[in-house]
Scaffold this motif. Structure first.
Motif, PDB file in Angstrom:
ATOM      1  N   GLU A  61       7.889   0.792   0.917  1.00 12.89           N
ATOM      2  CA  GLU A  61       7.211   0.879  -0.308  1.00 12.89           C
ATOM      3  C   GLU A  61       8.076   0.009  -1.232  1.00 12.89           C
ATOM      4  N   LYS A 103       3.880  -2.847  -4.641  1.00 15.09           N
ATOM      5  CA  LYS A 103       3.753  -1.568  -4.100  1.00 15.09           C
ATOM      6  C   LYS A 103       4.217  -1.633  -2.639  1.00 15.09           C
ATOM      7  N   THR A 125       0.923  -6.149  -4.934  1.00 18.39           N
ATOM      8  CA  THR A 125       1.021  -5.713  -6.230  1.00 18.39           C
ATOM      9  C   THR A 125      -0.387  -5.165  -6.458  1.00 18.39           C
ATOM     10  N   ASN A 126      -0.774  -4.639  -7.771  1.00 20.25           N
ATOM     11  CA  ASN A 126      -2.195  -4.078  -8.226  1.00 20.25           C
ATOM     12  C   ASN A 126      -3.097  -5.214  -8.203  1.00 20.25           C
TER      13      ASN A 126
END
Length: 421
Positions: free
Chosen positions: A134, A55, A83-84
């Motif tokens: 990003e 991300k 990341t998530n």
């Protein structure tokens, strides 16, 4: 980057060519793994979720020594990714490359191999975030493949040439910049395409896909095909044969038809006699051009696997094209789901052999590890076919003779001796 100019620090004398991976940097009951370059792509895949999308990524820096008053010149650089589900850090120093993963940012940003990172006594020498980007839908798996392809693990650390700052920039730019789509890959070329998504993708994404698709496949046969390049030749040949055909058509036939009052004969001439004559002349001319070597040929390879799947590999001037199918015929008739070979010049089998018993991923390794067969972004069209021959030669199996040479020589010697006796 190292402050010391000792031979080991400046030239990587202690460099291990290994990667240290800590999957739970914030957990006391987990341990780290030391991974070699040969193990990197496969072993790390088994330890992480390679489909995790990055991300955000940032380059951080910290001083090399606690007594520094400023880190303007001497500092260590590393990349932190989000990341998530996880926070990640990746960096290079005189020991090797280190990847850390944690549920907490502090465990990778402020810690290195479970020890507090070096900081100074002032705000000028604290851990700093220098730039951020990003993720651009780059996955962790693709980033690992990129590091492996570029042979970063085997690039021995050097104070000036291969230091932490250069490595951090390399990783950061791979995440930030849109990767060139260098490969066309159709994983089911003989099946209807339900998705409108493009088959063009980055090399790193290709590796991830092929690794998943070919996990249980082993190469069993390799074939090298050649096909004439016809697009420009056909146009020229049609024009030439039309002119030649009309100029050489016996004038008596034309005169007889046009002198006749029967309109039907005129139609027969234009729609049957003339087309057949021109087409016959065209076939003859193209055959002559092919025999005397004026037609260029394009080569490609087709591999058969132990599970009856087929893979084709061919190089075009700007990119590679790879197909996978259960039906080999479709790979001979079509390229990128369009007919590429005029029916007069169907692809011809040039040679074939048993293939070495390796996975399909090994072909990708040959092409893209250190860009071995992909050093030129724009390759002259006449050189494209040579890469197919290189792939063929590298993956054909060299069969051992049934009888060793010494035994054959010994048998011949015995036979000759018996004859003279």
């Amino acid at each position: 980057m190292s402050l010391s100019l000792s031979p080991s620090a400046s030239t990587g004398g202690n460099y291990t060519c290994k990667l240290y991976f800590d999957p739970g940097a914030d957990q006391s009951d987990t341990r780290g793994y030391w991974i070699t370059d040969d193990q990197l792509r496969q072993k790390l895949v088994n330890l992480i979720d390679t489909d995790e999308e990055i991300k955000k990524a940032s380059i951080y820096s910290n001083p090399l020594s606690s007594w520094q008053l400023t880190d303007a010149m001497f500092y260590h650089a590393f990349v932190v990714m989000e990341t998530n589900d996880w926070w990640w850090s990746i960096e290079k120093n005189t020991e090797g490359i280190t990847i850390q993963r944690s549920k907490k940012l502090e465990s990778v940003r402020d810690m290195y191999q479970r020890k507090i990172r070096t900081t100074g006594s002032t705000s000028l020498t604290s851990i700093k975030e220098n730039k951020t980007t990003e993720g651009g839908k780059t996955t962790i798996g693709e980033l690992i493949i990129y590091i492996w392809r570029k042979d970063c693990l085997n690039d021995v650390y050097h104070l000036l040439d291969e230091n932490c700052q250069k490595f951090a920039d390399t990783v950061f730019n791979r995440i930030k910049l849109k990767c060139d789509d260098q490969v066309y890959f159709d994983e089911a070329a003989d099946q209807p395409r339900y998705s409108a998504s493009s088959c063009y993708m980055s090399v790193d994404k290709l590796f991830c896909k092929v690794q998943r698709l070919s996990a249980s496949e082993t190469l069993s046969q390799v074939q090298l095909y050649t096909a004439a390049r016809l697009k420009c030749v056909i146009l020229a040949a049609i024009i030439i044969t039309a002119v030649v055909g009309l100029s050489t058509l016996p004038f008596s036939i034309v005169q007889e038809i046009f002198q006749s009052d029967i309109f039907f004969k005129t139609l027969m001439f234009f729609f049957i006699v003339l087309p057949v004559y021109i087409f016959s002349a065209y076939v003859v001319m193209c055959s002559i051009l092919e025999r005397i070597g004026l037609l260029s040929h394009h080569s490609f390879v087709i591999f058969k696997t132990n599970v009856e799947t087929y893979w084709s590999f061919e190089r075009f001037p700007t990119h590679y094209v790879i197909h996978r199918a259960s039906n080999k015929d479709i790979l001979l008739k079509e390229c990128k789901r369009a007919s590429q070979h005029f029916w007069i010049f169907k692809p011809k089998l040039h040679k074939e052999a048993l293939a070495v018993k390796r996975g399909t991923i090994a072909i990708l390794e040959l092409i893209w590890k250190k860009d071995n067969l992909n050093s030129e972004r724009n390759l002259p069209i006449e050189d494209c076919g040579q890469l197919a021959s290189i792939i063929y030669e590298n993956f054909k199996r060299n069969e051992e003779p049934i009888f060793p040479d010494w035994l054959i020589i010994f048998i011949i010697y015995i036979c000759i001796s018996y004859i003279y006796i």
